[in-house]
Structures are given as structure tokens and as C-alpha cells.
Scaffold this motif. Structure first.
Motif, PDB file in Angstrom:
ATOM      1  N   TYR A  38      53.310  36.498  43.488  1.00  0.00           N
ATOM      2  CA  TYR A  38      53.347  37.289  42.242  1.00  0.00           C
ATOM      3  C   TYR A  38      54.485  37.379  41.771  1.00  0.00           C
ATOM      4  O   TYR A  38      55.676  37.084  41.989  1.00  0.00           O
ATOM      5  CB  TYR A  38      53.122  38.700  43.071  1.00  0.00           C
ATOM      6  CG  TYR A  38      51.723  38.560  43.870  1.00  0.00           C
ATOM      7  CD1 TYR A  38      50.461  38.765  43.067  1.00  0.00           C
ATOM      8  CD2 TYR A  38      51.627  38.975  45.149  1.00  0.00           C
ATOM      9  CE1 TYR A  38      49.192  38.822  43.606  1.00  0.00           C
ATOM     10  CE2 TYR A  38      50.575  39.104  45.832  1.00  0.00           C
ATOM     11  CZ  TYR A  38      49.476  39.058  45.114  1.00  0.00           C
ATOM     12  OH  TYR A  38      48.259  38.976  45.869  1.00  0.00           O
ATOM     13  N   GLN A  39      54.355  37.710  40.326  1.00  0.00           N
ATOM     14  CA  GLN A  39      55.707  37.778  39.455  1.00  0.00           C
ATOM     15  C   GLN A  39      55.724  39.334  39.443  1.00  0.00           C
ATOM     16  O   GLN A  39      55.145  39.716  38.875  1.00  0.00           O
ATOM     17  CB  GLN A  39      55.252  36.956  38.150  1.00  0.00           C
ATOM     18  CG  GLN A  39      55.280  35.400  38.391  1.00  0.00           C
ATOM     19  CD  GLN A  39      55.018  34.663  36.945  1.00  0.00           C
ATOM     20  OE1 GLN A  39      54.557  35.652  35.947  1.00  0.00           O
ATOM     21  NE2 GLN A  39      54.919  33.555  36.975  1.00  0.00           N
ATOM     22  N   ARG A  73      55.807  43.180  27.277  1.00  0.00           N
ATOM     23  CA  ARG A  73      55.610  42.112  27.918  1.00  0.00           C
ATOM     24  C   ARG A  73      54.223  42.031  28.836  1.00  0.00           C
ATOM     25  O   ARG A  73      53.423  41.447  28.827  1.00  0.00           O
ATOM     26  CB  ARG A  73      56.658  41.705  29.040  1.00  0.00           C
ATOM     27  CG  ARG A  73      56.460  40.348  29.622  1.00  0.00           C
ATOM     28  CD  ARG A  73      57.952  40.113  30.047  1.00  0.00           C
ATOM     29  NE  ARG A  73      59.025  39.825  28.968  1.00  0.00           N
ATOM     30  CZ  ARG A  73      59.255  38.620  28.217  1.00  0.00           C
ATOM     31  NH1 ARG A  73      58.361  37.535  28.191  1.00  0.00           N
ATOM     32  NH2 ARG A  73      60.208  38.677  27.480  1.00  0.00           N
ATOM     33  N   VAL A  74      53.747  43.283  29.330  1.00  0.00           N
ATOM     34  CA  VAL A  74      52.664  43.490  30.195  1.00  0.00           C
ATOM     35  C   VAL A  74      51.364  43.491  29.237  1.00  0.00           C
ATOM     36  O   VAL A  74      50.605  42.903  29.837  1.00  0.00           O
ATOM     37  CB  VAL A  74      53.086  44.752  31.018  1.00  0.00           C
ATOM     38  CG1 VAL A  74      51.811  44.982  31.641  1.00  0.00           C
ATOM     39  CG2 VAL A  74      53.880  44.432  32.332  1.00  0.00           C
ATOM     40  N   CYS A 129      50.014  39.005  33.770  1.00  0.00           N
ATOM     41  CA  CYS A 129      50.149  38.332  35.245  1.00  0.00           C
ATOM     42  C   CYS A 129      51.270  38.887  35.840  1.00  0.00           C
ATOM     43  O   CYS A 129      51.620  38.294  36.916  1.00  0.00           O
ATOM     44  CB  CYS A 129      50.466  36.721  34.865  1.00  0.00           C
ATOM     45  SG  CYS A 129      51.832  36.536  33.820  1.00  0.00           S
ATOM     46  N   TYR A 130      51.729  40.076  35.373  1.00  0.00           N
ATOM     47  CA  TYR A 130      53.013  40.688  36.259  1.00  0.00           C
ATOM     48  C   TYR A 130      52.499  41.895  37.069  1.00  0.00           C
ATOM     49  O   TYR A 130      51.433  42.411  36.480  1.00  0.00           O
ATOM     50  CB  TYR A 130      53.947  41.224  35.047  1.00  0.00           C
ATOM     51  CG  TYR A 130      54.402  39.893  34.385  1.00  0.00           C
ATOM     52  CD1 TYR A 130      55.441  38.969  34.934  1.00  0.00           C
ATOM     53  CD2 TYR A 130      54.191  39.618  32.880  1.00  0.00           C
ATOM     54  CE1 TYR A 130      55.923  37.792  34.092  1.00  0.00           C
ATOM     55  CE2 TYR A 130      54.961  38.785  32.200  1.00  0.00           C
ATOM     56  CZ  TYR A 130      55.492  37.927  32.740  1.00  0.00           C
ATOM     57  OH  TYR A 130      56.004  36.805  32.030  1.00  0.00           O
ATOM     58  N   CYS A 152      56.763  36.198  46.604  1.00  0.00           N
ATOM     59  CA  CYS A 152      56.883  36.924  45.326  1.00  0.00           C
ATOM     60  C   CYS A 152      58.094  36.576  44.282  1.00  0.00           C
ATOM     61  O   CYS A 152      59.198  36.088  45.051  1.00  0.00           O
ATOM     62  CB  CYS A 152      57.236  38.415  45.553  1.00  0.00           C
ATOM     63  SG  CYS A 152      55.936  39.260  46.355  1.00  0.00           S
ATOM     64  N   LEU A 193      57.840  42.257  37.671  1.00  0.00           N
ATOM     65  CA  LEU A 193      58.968  42.639  36.606  1.00  0.00           C
ATOM     66  C   LEU A 193      59.611  43.801  37.384  1.00  0.00           C
ATOM     67  O   LEU A 193      59.009  44.801  37.530  1.00  0.00           O
ATOM     68  CB  LEU A 193      58.278  43.189  35.382  1.00  0.00           C
ATOM     69  CG  LEU A 193      57.839  41.881  34.517  1.00  0.00           C
ATOM     70  CD1 LEU A 193      57.076  42.384  33.214  1.00  0.00           C
ATOM     71  CD2 LEU A 193      59.093  41.204  34.126  1.00  0.00           C
TER      72      LEU A 193
END
Length: 190
Positions: free
Chosen positions: A64-65, A145-146, A151-152, A95, A67
Motif C-alpha cells: 500500500y502507498q 493527487r488522490v 492508488c493511495y 506499506c 500519503l
């Protein structure tokens, strides 16, 4: 002696409002205006990402990425939760903590009081992402960005940022609870 209670005189009100006046009011409000407003609202709906399938985000998979926001780091330090171990315990997978340039600039602006959070953010295990926009407002940066890439997982304790991200479908939230991390809106099945 107390005041005498006065009752409303409903008969007078009944005389004022007659059936003819209510019929006139119905004729005044035309229905086509309402349909025009509904059509305008339909045009404003953003198109869903192709990664979204039956309300599950298919682009979210281990590792998992995550933020990370400034207040997430600060609350982690206050509640004495190790960032890397806490993420693994909460998500049950590897992560990758990610910090944007805006979040790093916000941490540097906070000064020496937040030097421990800054030291954690500068750790080698934390990945850095550069921002291409102007300004250093971290909340707008994270939301933007989301919206672009689903993918975050967003890690924050800011109530306003949480409210903004909950409006975006398929983006899980991570926050600091009592001595552990709490995951919100993460699908169970992959």
C-alpha cells in the motif's frame, strides 16, 4: 396575577388563505425550470475512474502507498505509535509511507517544536514525491493527487481534509486512534 393566555384565531387565517389563492400559486411555479436545474446538476458529475468496479478500488493492492499528512505524524508522536510498525499492524501488509513536498515544507515551517516529526519524515524508508503545483498548502495537494490517482491511502487526522476525501469514492482513510491506527473505508475483498 399572571398574563392570560391568548389563543390564535384560526378562522381569520382561514379567511385570508382561500382555495383560489393556492390555485394561483401553483400556476406561478412552472415545472420546466426544475427540470433545467436537474439537467445542469447531472453535467457536473465527474466521471469515475476505470479502476473503480462495483464501488471497490481495484488499483489498491499491497504494498500500500500511504500519503501522510503533517498532523498524522504529530498525532503518531503524541500517542507514541511507531509509524512503520503501526501501518503494518493496521493494514496487515507492507506499506510505503509517502510524503509530498508540500507536507515537508509545512513541517519545516512549524519550526523546532516539530523536529521529531521532521526527522521521521526525512527517514530513508519514507518515500518523497515532488509536487508540480504552486503554493505549499498540503491539504489541496493531497486531495489533488488522490483525485488524479486512486492508488493511495490517505493518512490524516485533520477533520476538514477527512471530509473532503470522503467525497472521493474509493479512497480509504487512515487516522490515529488511541495508541493505534484506525482504517476507514478499506474494502475487505481483493
Amino acid at each position: 396575577m399572571g398574563k392570560a393566555k391568548k389563543t390564535r384565531k384560526f378562522a381569520q387565517m382561514k379567511r385570508i388563505v382561500s382555495s383560489k389563492e393556492t390555485a394561483k400559486k401553483k400556476q406561478i411555479t412552472p415545472e420546466p425550470e426544475k427540470k433545467k436545474k436537474d439537467i445542469e446538476l447531472i453535467k457536473d458529475i465527474p466521471q469515475m475512474s476505470s479502476a473503480m468496479f462495483f464501488q471497490f478500488n481495484q488499483s489498491l493492492s499491497p504494498p500500500y502507498q500511504v500519503l501522510i499528512d503533517t498532523n498524522f505524524l504529530n498525532f503518531s508522536i503524541q500517542k507514541k505509535v511507531d509509524l512503520f510498525r503501526g501501518l503494518m499492524d493496521a493494514l496487515y501488509a507492507k506499506c510505503i509511507p509517502i510524503i509530498t513536498d508540500c507536507v515537508m515544507a509545512e513541517l519545516e515551517k512549524l519550526g523546532p517544536r516539530y523536529r521529531i516529526a521532521l526527522r521521521i519524515a526525512k527517514d530513508e524508508q519514507v518515500e518523497r514525491i515532488s509536487c508540480s503545483h504552486k503554493g505549499t498548502y498540503a491539504d489541496d495537494c493531497l486531495v489533488q493527487r488522490v483525485m488524479q490517482h486512486k492508488c493511495y491511502i490517505v493518512a490524516t487526522n485533520d477533520a476538514d481534509l477527512k471530509r473532503r476525501i470522503r467525497k472521493i469514492p474509493g479512497v480509504p482513510l487512515l487516522s490515529v486512534g488511541s495508541h493505534s491506527y484506525v482504517v476507514e473505508r478499506l474494502p475487505d475483498v481483493f
